[in-house]
Scaffold this active site. Structure first.
Site, PDB file in Angstrom:
ATOM      1  N   THR A 108       1.144  -0.773   0.157  1.00  0.00           N
ATOM      2  CA  THR A 108      -0.510  -0.414  -0.088  1.00  0.00           C
ATOM      3  C   THR A 108       0.726   1.239  -0.019  1.00  0.00           C
ATOM      4  OG1 THR A 108       0.092   0.366   2.910  1.00  0.00           O
ATOM      5  CG2 THR A 108      -1.882  -0.973   1.095  1.00  0.00           C
ATOM      6  N   ASP A 200      18.537  12.182   6.521  1.00  0.00           N
ATOM      7  CA  ASP A 200      18.007  10.615   7.266  1.00  0.00           C
ATOM      8  C   ASP A 200      18.075  10.967   8.746  1.00  0.00           C
ATOM      9  OD1 ASP A 200      17.259   8.087   8.270  1.00  0.00           O
ATOM     10  OD2 ASP A 200      16.731   7.753   6.567  1.00  0.00           O
ATOM     11  N   ASP A 203      19.350   7.651  10.634  1.00  0.00           N
ATOM     12  CA  ASP A 203      20.758   7.062  10.229  1.00  0.00           C
ATOM     13  C   ASP A 203      22.008   8.246  10.792  1.00  0.00           C
ATOM     14  OD1 ASP A 203      20.056   5.239   8.403  1.00  0.00           O
ATOM     15  OD2 ASP A 203      20.571   6.198   6.634  1.00  0.00           O
TER      16      ASP A 203
HETATM   17  N1  URA Z   1      12.443  11.125   6.534  1.00  0.00           N
HETATM   18  C1  URA Z   1      14.424  11.885   7.442  1.00  0.00           C
HETATM   19  O1  URA Z   1      14.932  11.296   7.648  1.00  0.00           O
HETATM   20  N2  URA Z   1      14.830  12.673   6.565  1.00  0.00           N
HETATM   21  C2  URA Z   1      13.730  13.372   5.206  1.00  0.00           C
HETATM   22  O2  URA Z   1      14.677  13.846   5.145  1.00  0.00           O
HETATM   23  C3  URA Z   1      12.365  13.120   5.619  1.00  0.00           C
HETATM   24  C4  URA Z   1      11.886  12.119   6.197  1.00  0.00           C
END
Ligand code: URA
Length: 209
Positions: A108, A200, A203
């Site tokens: 989905t 991210d 990360d």
């Molecule tokens: N999630 C993230 O970690 N970074 C983004 O830019 C968008 C969603």
């Protein structure tokens, strides 16, 4: 329509610059996110009600203020939301912490809940949903839906950086949920990253990039 509060305190904005910087290492990133979360906790609790009690100072008895109303619950969305919890707990140590895990369903493409654990008294608390990045708004909306389906009715959303698309989506889905952010960025790119954003968040927080 819910409120969008941009926490524009100079210290928040200063620290956010170094959070964004791709040269900032994992340790510094984590510490800065923690500090900004503490400063944002100050803003998000600005309107909580106060009671008056009597206190005896070494000099006299006086009326003084104490916070009243609902106790607070923090609900980080796994995994990046975890990085803001300790910073908020420094200011609100009595807050209980629940967790929501969401993953994208491959069929989905919608966020699917794979884990939820809330304090038993969550419906009686002011819940702060925490996710550093408000991108499409899909995860935040799903998390808030899940809380509302469990009779939680006082909810705020705290993020570091939001895209206009995410703010609009959350405000349309949950017009009763105020949103607190440190910055409103330009847009989402084709991969769903916030531009300019910080990359991210999970990360960078956990050193997995
Ligand atoms: N999630 C993230 O970690 N970074 C983004 O830019 C968008 C969603």
């Amino acid at each position: 329509m819910s409120k969008l509060v941009i926490c524009d305190h100079p210290l928040i904005q200063h620290k956010l610059t170094f959070i964004r910087d791709k040269e900032t290492n994992t340790k510094d990133f984590r510490e800065l996110v923690d500090e900004v979360a503490t400063l944002m906790a100050y803003e998000i609790t600005r309107e909580i009600p106060l009671d008056t009690i009597q206190v005896e100072t070494p000099v006299a008895v006086t009326n003084a203020k104490v916070v009243s109303g609902r106790m607070v619950g923090l609900v980080p969305i796994l995994r990046a939301g975890l990085g803001m919890v300790d910073g908020i707990l420094k200011l609100i140590p009595s807050a209980k912490v629940g967790h929501i895990g969401l993953a994208r369903d491959h069929e989905t493409l919608q966020p699917k809940e794979y884990y939820i654990n809330l304090p038993t008294d969550a419906p009686n608390r002011l819940l702060i949903v925490i996710d550093p990045m408000l991108a499409t708004g899909g995860s935040a909306i799903a998390a808030i839906n899940s809380l509302k389906s469990r009779n939680c009715d006082q909810i705020k959303l705290m993020c570091l950086i939001a895209a206009p698309e995410g703010v609009k989506a959350v405000q349309e889905a949950h017009p009763d949920v105020d949103i607190y952010i440190a910055a409103l960025d330009e847009r989402l790119d084709e991969k769903g990253y916030i531009v300019p954003g910080l990359g991210d968040a999970g990360d960078r927080m956990f050193g997995t990039n």
